[in-house]
Motif scaffolding. Structure first.
Motif, PDB file in Angstrom:
ATOM      1  N   ASP A  76       0.831  -1.217   0.000  1.00 31.43           N
ATOM      2  CA  ASP A  76       0.000   0.000   0.000  1.00 31.43           C
ATOM      3  C   ASP A  76       0.863   1.263   0.000  1.00 31.43           C
ATOM      4  N   LEU A  77       1.915   1.241   0.807  1.00 31.83           N
ATOM      5  CA  LEU A  77       2.829   2.391   0.861  1.00 31.83           C
ATOM      6  C   LEU A  77       3.361   2.707  -0.534  1.00 31.83           C
ATOM      7  N   ALA A  78       3.912   1.686  -1.191  1.00 33.81           N
ATOM      8  CA  ALA A  78       4.553   1.915  -2.489  1.00 33.81           C
ATOM      9  C   ALA A  78       3.524   2.247  -3.566  1.00 33.81           C
ATOM     10  N   MET A  79       2.421   1.510  -3.563  1.00 37.37           N
ATOM     11  CA  MET A  79       1.415   1.723  -4.616  1.00 37.37           C
ATOM     12  C   MET A  79       0.797   3.116  -4.511  1.00 37.37           C
ATOM     13  N   ASP A  80       0.573   3.545  -3.289  1.00 35.40           N
ATOM     14  CA  ASP A  80       0.043   4.884  -3.033  1.00 35.40           C
ATOM     15  C   ASP A  80       0.958   5.931  -3.685  1.00 35.40           C
ATOM     16  N   TYR A  81       2.262   5.767  -3.474  1.00 38.06           N
ATOM     17  CA  TYR A  81       3.189   6.737  -4.047  1.00 38.06           C
ATOM     18  C   TYR A  81       3.268   6.612  -5.560  1.00 38.06           C
ATOM     19  N   PHE A  82       3.320   5.380  -6.058  1.00 34.59           N
ATOM     20  CA  PHE A  82       3.440   5.199  -7.506  1.00 34.59           C
ATOM     21  C   PHE A  82       2.266   5.862  -8.231  1.00 34.59           C
ATOM     22  N   LYS A  83       1.075   5.723  -7.678  1.00 35.93           N
ATOM     23  CA  LYS A  83      -0.103   6.340  -8.323  1.00 35.93           C
ATOM     24  C   LYS A  83       0.011   7.862  -8.321  1.00 35.93           C
ATOM     25  N   GLY A  89       3.138  12.888 -13.879  1.00 35.27           N
ATOM     26  CA  GLY A  89       4.044  12.798 -15.024  1.00 35.27           C
ATOM     27  C   GLY A  89       5.395  12.152 -14.752  1.00 35.27           C
ATOM     28  N   VAL A  90       5.511  11.428 -13.643  1.00 38.72           N
ATOM     29  CA  VAL A  90       6.756  10.686 -13.385  1.00 38.72           C
ATOM     30  C   VAL A  90       6.669   9.357 -14.151  1.00 38.72           C
TER      31      VAL A  90
END
Ligand SMILES: Nc1ncnc2[nH]cnc12
Ligand SMILES: [Zn+2]
Length: 331
Positions: A76-83, A89-90
């Motif tokens: 959840d931590l990583a997916m939250d940031y990736f979204k 635009g990253v």
């Protein structure tokens, strides 16, 4: 300009995934795991994010990640940031993570690795984003512990891109980790290290000479040594500079005084990154916008910074070509 910077395909080479933990998610994970936080509200957390130096930040950073307990939490931590990042635009992130900070509080390597790897794979399938994996080692802990954790991580080596070196820099010189970095090189892993953030310019020389790193995270203090600047220029060693982080941690007083323009003038291979966006006031787009305001940089400079980052990112050559072409078209 804001619109141009939003649509520009941006690449981030220096990000700590644990530093993307927003107070909202911290509260949600605390509730989910039955953990009592020392903060009464999200506002209180945000108010605490005023730092005097790197150590002041690290104390809260290690405390904050205490809510990460399960594989799902790491996902959840990583997916939250990736979204969030993909939404601004990253297109690529080389992500540091700190296994020792989890092992030391009883969270297994598998829990952290499986959650983070699952998020990376999901992001690469469902978002327009690729992710590099940098297993970072805490330089304020022993060299023996780092080696032991690296060996323990053997089942994951082939899914890592690189190892890194982070945490409290002062009095923890790169040479302390010479054996670890040599071992990682033998295992076929690439190497990066934080150096010259709070530590002296000599640590940058040392990271290059003794750890054989291919890039330097931060590196802003290189300007204290002319021969080092010349070496970084001649070898085109990439520096992953983090402007908002440097202001938050008082590496510099204010962004207008940041050495970034001087580093560029000297012909160094510069990139910009967000470091720990939840703690330092913004993500990669915010760092771009802040630099535009502080230095008046135009489109060409931002294109160059992102071209530099794309050239050095841990990604397949096929994706690099696609993204380089897309970058040129976006200008
Ligand atoms: N800016 C930084 N410097 C050193 N270690 C870190 N760990 C997370 N962020 C860091
Ligand atoms: Zn960092």
């Amino acid at each position: 300009m804001q619109e141009y910077l939003s649509q520009l395909p941006k690449t981030e080479l220096h990000l700590h995934i644990e530093g993307t933990l927003e107070p909202e998610l911290m509260f949600e994970l605390a509730r989910r795991n039955g953990i009592e936080l020392s903060y009464a509200s999200i506002e209180e957390v945000k108010a605490a994010y005023r730092f005097d130096d790197l150590q002041g930040f690290l104390n809260l950073y290690y405390q904050g990640m205490g809510v990460l307990r399960t594989r799902q939490d790491f996902f959840d931590l990583a997916m939250d940031y990736f979204k969030r990042a993909a939404g601004e635009g990253v297109v690529h992130i080389d992500m540091h993570f700190d296994p020792q900070a989890h092992l030391s509080r009883g969270v297994s390597l598998e829990t952290a690795m499986e959650g983070l790897l699952e998020a990376k794979e999901r992001a690469e399938r469902s978002l327009d984003l690729s992710v590099g994996m940098i297993m970072a080692f805490l330089r304020d802990r022993s060299a023996e512990e780092a080696l032991q954790v690296f060996e323990q991580a053997k089942p994951y080596w082939e899914r890592l891109d690189a190892i890194g070196l982070d945490s409290a820099e002062r009095d923890n010189p790169p040479s302390k980790f010479k054996t670890l970095f040599a071992r990682a090189g033998e295992a076929g892993l690439r190497r990066v290290a934080h150096a010259g953030e709070e530590g002296p310019a000599a640590y940058i020389h040392e990271a290059l000479d003794e750890l054989d790193v291919e890039r330097i995270d931060h590196g802003v203090r290189c300007l204290e040594d002319d021969s080092l600047v010349e070496r970084l220029r001649a070898e085109q060693v990439v520096l992953t500079v983090c402007p908002l982080s440097n202001v938050s941690l008082k590496v510099i007083d204010q962004l207008e005084e940041h050495p970034l323009p001087r580093l560029l003038e000297k012909g160094l291979k510069i990139t910009i990154s967000s470091d720990d966006p939840a703690y330092f006031g913004g993500g990669l787009l915010d760092n771009h916008v802040a630099c535009h305001k502080a230095f008046g940089w135009g489109k060409d400079t931002f294109a160059k910074l992102n071209r530099n980052a794309l050239e050095e990112a841990f990604m397949s050559e096929e994706r690099r070509q696609i993204l380089l072409e897309r970058l040129e078209k976006s200008l």
